[in-house]
Design a protein around this motif. Structure first.
Motif, mmCIF file in Angstrom:
data_model
loop_
_atom_site.group_PDB
_atom_site.id
_atom_site.type_symbol
_atom_site.label_atom_id
_atom_site.label_comp_id
_atom_site.label_asym_id
_atom_site.label_seq_id
_atom_site.Cartn_x
_atom_site.Cartn_y
_atom_site.Cartn_z
ATOM 1 N N ALA A 225 0.835 -1.210 0.000
ATOM 2 C CA ALA A 225 0.000 0.000 0.000
ATOM 3 C C ALA A 225 0.868 1.258 0.000
ATOM 4 O O ALA A 225 0.579 2.212 -0.738
ATOM 5 C CB ALA A 225 -0.928 -0.006 1.212
ATOM 6 N N LEU A 226 1.919 1.257 0.804
ATOM 7 C CA LEU A 226 2.821 2.415 0.842
ATOM 8 C C LEU A 226 3.463 2.668 -0.518
ATOM 9 O O LEU A 226 3.553 3.809 -0.973
ATOM 10 C CB LEU A 226 3.909 2.209 1.898
ATOM 11 N N ARG A 227 3.914 1.602 -1.169
ATOM 12 C CA ARG A 227 4.536 1.755 -2.498
ATOM 13 C C ARG A 227 3.523 2.260 -3.519
ATOM 14 O O ARG A 227 3.856 3.084 -4.379
ATOM 15 C CB ARG A 227 5.146 0.432 -2.952
ATOM 16 N N ASP A 228 2.286 1.788 -3.423
ATOM 17 C CA ASP A 228 1.245 2.218 -4.362
ATOM 18 C C ASP A 228 0.859 3.681 -4.159
ATOM 19 O O ASP A 228 0.541 4.379 -5.108
ATOM 20 C CB ASP A 228 -0.009 1.344 -4.217
ATOM 21 N N GLU A 229 0.909 4.140 -2.903
ATOM 22 C CA GLU A 229 0.448 5.487 -2.564
ATOM 23 C C GLU A 229 1.532 6.552 -2.617
ATOM 24 O O GLU A 229 1.220 7.729 -2.666
ATOM 25 C CB GLU A 229 -0.148 5.489 -1.146
ATOM 26 N N ASN A 230 2.796 6.149 -2.567
ATOM 27 C CA ASN A 230 3.849 7.149 -2.418
ATOM 28 C C ASN A 230 5.006 6.849 -3.365
ATOM 29 O O ASN A 230 5.670 5.829 -3.227
ATOM 30 C CB ASN A 230 4.332 7.159 -0.961
ATOM 31 N N ARG A 231 5.275 7.749 -4.272
ATOM 32 C CA ARG A 231 6.325 7.523 -5.266
ATOM 33 C C ARG A 231 7.730 7.552 -4.674
ATOM 34 O O ARG A 231 8.698 7.165 -5.323
ATOM 35 C CB ARG A 231 6.210 8.532 -6.410
ATOM 36 N N HIS A 232 7.866 7.988 -3.415
ATOM 37 C CA HIS A 232 9.166 8.033 -2.750
ATOM 38 C C HIS A 232 9.427 6.787 -1.895
ATOM 39 O O HIS A 232 10.397 6.750 -1.155
ATOM 40 C CB HIS A 232 9.289 9.296 -1.901
ATOM 41 N N ILE A 233 8.533 5.798 -2.012
ATOM 42 C CA ILE A 233 8.703 4.531 -1.292
ATOM 43 C C ILE A 233 8.734 3.414 -2.321
ATOM 44 O O ILE A 233 7.855 3.311 -3.175
ATOM 45 C CB ILE A 233 7.587 4.311 -0.257
ATOM 46 N N SER A 234 9.778 2.580 -2.236
ATOM 47 C CA SER A 234 9.970 1.491 -3.200
ATOM 48 C C SER A 234 10.339 0.213 -2.443
ATOM 49 O O SER A 234 10.544 0.245 -1.220
ATOM 50 C CB SER A 234 11.064 1.885 -4.201
ATOM 51 N N PRO A 235 10.444 -0.919 -3.137
ATOM 52 C CA PRO A 235 10.846 -2.151 -2.455
ATOM 53 C C PRO A 235 12.209 -1.993 -1.795
ATOM 54 O O PRO A 235 13.043 -1.201 -2.224
ATOM 55 C CB PRO A 235 10.904 -3.183 -3.586
ATOM 56 N N GLY A 236 12.454 -2.766 -0.759
ATOM 57 C CA GLY A 236 13.683 -2.687 0.022
ATOM 58 C C GLY A 236 14.937 -2.920 -0.809
ATOM 59 O O GLY A 236 15.069 -3.948 -1.453
ATOM 60 N N TYR A 237 15.832 -1.959 -0.782
ATOM 61 C CA TYR A 237 17.101 -2.035 -1.515
ATOM 62 C C TYR A 237 17.977 -3.115 -0.880
ATOM 63 O O TYR A 237 18.270 -3.067 0.316
ATOM 64 C CB TYR A 237 17.784 -0.662 -1.468
ATOM 65 N N HIS A 238 18.382 -4.093 -1.663
ATOM 66 C CA HIS A 238 19.222 -5.208 -1.209
ATOM 67 C C HIS A 238 18.594 -6.001 -0.066
ATOM 68 O O HIS A 238 19.306 -6.608 0.733
ATOM 69 C CB HIS A 238 20.621 -4.739 -0.801
ATOM 70 N N MET A 239 17.270 -5.971 0.044
ATOM 71 C CA MET A 239 16.574 -6.685 1.116
ATOM 72 C C MET A 239 15.414 -7.456 0.487
ATOM 73 O O MET A 239 15.115 -7.299 -0.697
ATOM 74 C CB MET A 239 16.037 -5.704 2.163
ATOM 75 N N ASN A 240 14.732 -8.256 1.295
ATOM 76 C CA ASN A 240 13.541 -8.962 0.839
ATOM 77 C C ASN A 240 12.505 -7.926 0.402
ATOM 78 O O ASN A 240 12.073 -7.096 1.206
ATOM 79 C CB ASN A 240 13.006 -9.828 1.978
ATOM 80 N N LYS A 241 12.125 -7.959 -0.852
ATOM 81 C CA LYS A 241 11.248 -6.931 -1.424
ATOM 82 C C LYS A 241 9.836 -6.968 -0.850
ATOM 83 O O LYS A 241 9.098 -6.003 -0.941
ATOM 84 C CB LYS A 241 11.166 -7.068 -2.949
ATOM 85 N N LYS A 242 9.459 -8.090 -0.267
ATOM 86 C CA LYS A 242 8.115 -8.224 0.297
ATOM 87 C C LYS A 242 8.031 -7.623 1.703
ATOM 88 O O LYS A 242 7.015 -7.053 2.074
ATOM 89 C CB LYS A 242 7.739 -9.710 0.340
ATOM 90 N N HIS A 243 9.111 -7.742 2.478
ATOM 91 C CA HIS A 243 9.093 -7.362 3.886
ATOM 92 C C HIS A 243 9.844 -6.073 4.204
ATOM 93 O O HIS A 243 9.856 -5.641 5.361
ATOM 94 C CB HIS A 243 9.674 -8.486 4.734
ATOM 95 N N TRP A 244 10.484 -5.466 3.219
ATOM 96 C CA TRP A 244 11.265 -4.257 3.461
ATOM 97 C C TRP A 244 10.920 -3.190 2.431
ATOM 98 O O TRP A 244 10.586 -3.504 1.295
ATOM 99 C CB TRP A 244 12.770 -4.567 3.394
ATOM 100 N N ILE A 245 11.008 -1.932 2.853
ATOM 101 C CA ILE A 245 10.762 -0.804 1.953
ATOM 102 C C ILE A 245 11.965 0.141 1.986
ATOM 103 O O ILE A 245 12.718 0.167 2.953
ATOM 104 C CB ILE A 245 9.489 -0.013 2.339
ATOM 105 N N THR A 246 12.119 0.897 0.908
ATOM 106 C CA THR A 246 13.139 1.937 0.815
ATOM 107 C C THR A 246 12.415 3.272 0.728
ATOM 108 O O THR A 246 11.520 3.445 -0.105
ATOM 109 C CB THR A 246 14.021 1.722 -0.432
ATOM 110 N N VAL A 247 12.798 4.203 1.585
ATOM 111 C CA VAL A 247 12.200 5.541 1.615
ATOM 112 C C VAL A 247 13.248 6.541 1.154
ATOM 113 O O VAL A 247 14.373 6.548 1.649
ATOM 114 C CB VAL A 247 11.718 5.899 3.039
ATOM 115 N N GLU A 248 12.866 7.373 0.189
ATOM 116 C CA GLU A 248 13.718 8.454 -0.297
ATOM 117 C C GLU A 248 13.118 9.765 0.161
ATOM 118 O O GLU A 248 11.921 9.853 0.423
ATOM 119 C CB GLU A 248 13.730 8.500 -1.828
ATOM 120 N N GLY A 249 13.938 10.806 0.205
ATOM 121 C CA GLY A 249 13.418 12.131 0.494
ATOM 122 C C GLY A 249 12.530 12.591 -0.655
ATOM 123 O O GLY A 249 12.704 12.168 -1.788
ATOM 124 N N GLY A 250 11.577 13.421 -0.346
ATOM 125 C CA GLY A 250 10.694 13.954 -1.377
ATOM 126 C C GLY A 250 9.557 14.735 -0.759
ATOM 127 O O GLY A 250 9.385 14.741 0.465
#
Length: 131
Positions: free
Chosen positions: A63-88
């Motif tokens: 849901a976070l990835r769908d709603e926010n373009r600054h949140i993506s799957p976890g960098y170098h982590m399990n893509k299902k259980h981790w997220i990556t947050v960028e400034g924006g």
């Protein structure tokens, strides 16, 4: 929120969490926050962009990835259980604090009860109530 502010906000908040410790197991370019030896937050730069990597419930992460373009799957982590947050522009201090708290709670919940520095089911409830 810009990338430098993102890192500063996330680090300051993570340092306040009971039992949280900062380590640099992957060198000086990676800040790794752990609770009782388990990772709950990583910070680094991905091609010049400061990012914060956090554990998240799989449904919430989607849901976070769908709603926010600054949140993506976890960098170098399990893509299902981790997220990556960028400034924006859609990332503010409140969101960062909420995501750090949730990551911390998810990790604490998996620790043996005797090792849990807080009750993961109630800790941070005041943060969520404030939103």
């Amino acid at each position: 929120m810009n990338g430098a502010t993102l890192h500063k906000t996330a680090a300051e908040y993570a340092e306040e969490l009971p039992g949280a410790e900062l380590e640099h197991p992957f060198g000086p370019d990676w800040e790794v926050f752990k609770v009782r030896g388990k990772v709950f937050m990583l910070m680094t730069e991905v091609p010049g962009r400061p990012v914060v990597i956090l554990k998240s419930d799989p449904d919430e992460a989607r849901a976070l990835r769908d709603e926010n373009r600054h949140i993506s799957p976890g960098y170098h982590m399990n893509k299902k259980h981790w997220i990556t947050v960028e400034g924006g522009d859609t990332v503010d201090e409140s969101l960062v604090r909420e995501l750090v708290t949730e990551s911390y709670r998810l990790v604490v919940a998996r620790l043996p009860k005797a090792a849990q520095p807080v009750d993961p089911h109630s800790y941070g409830a005041r943060v969520e109530a404030a939103r």
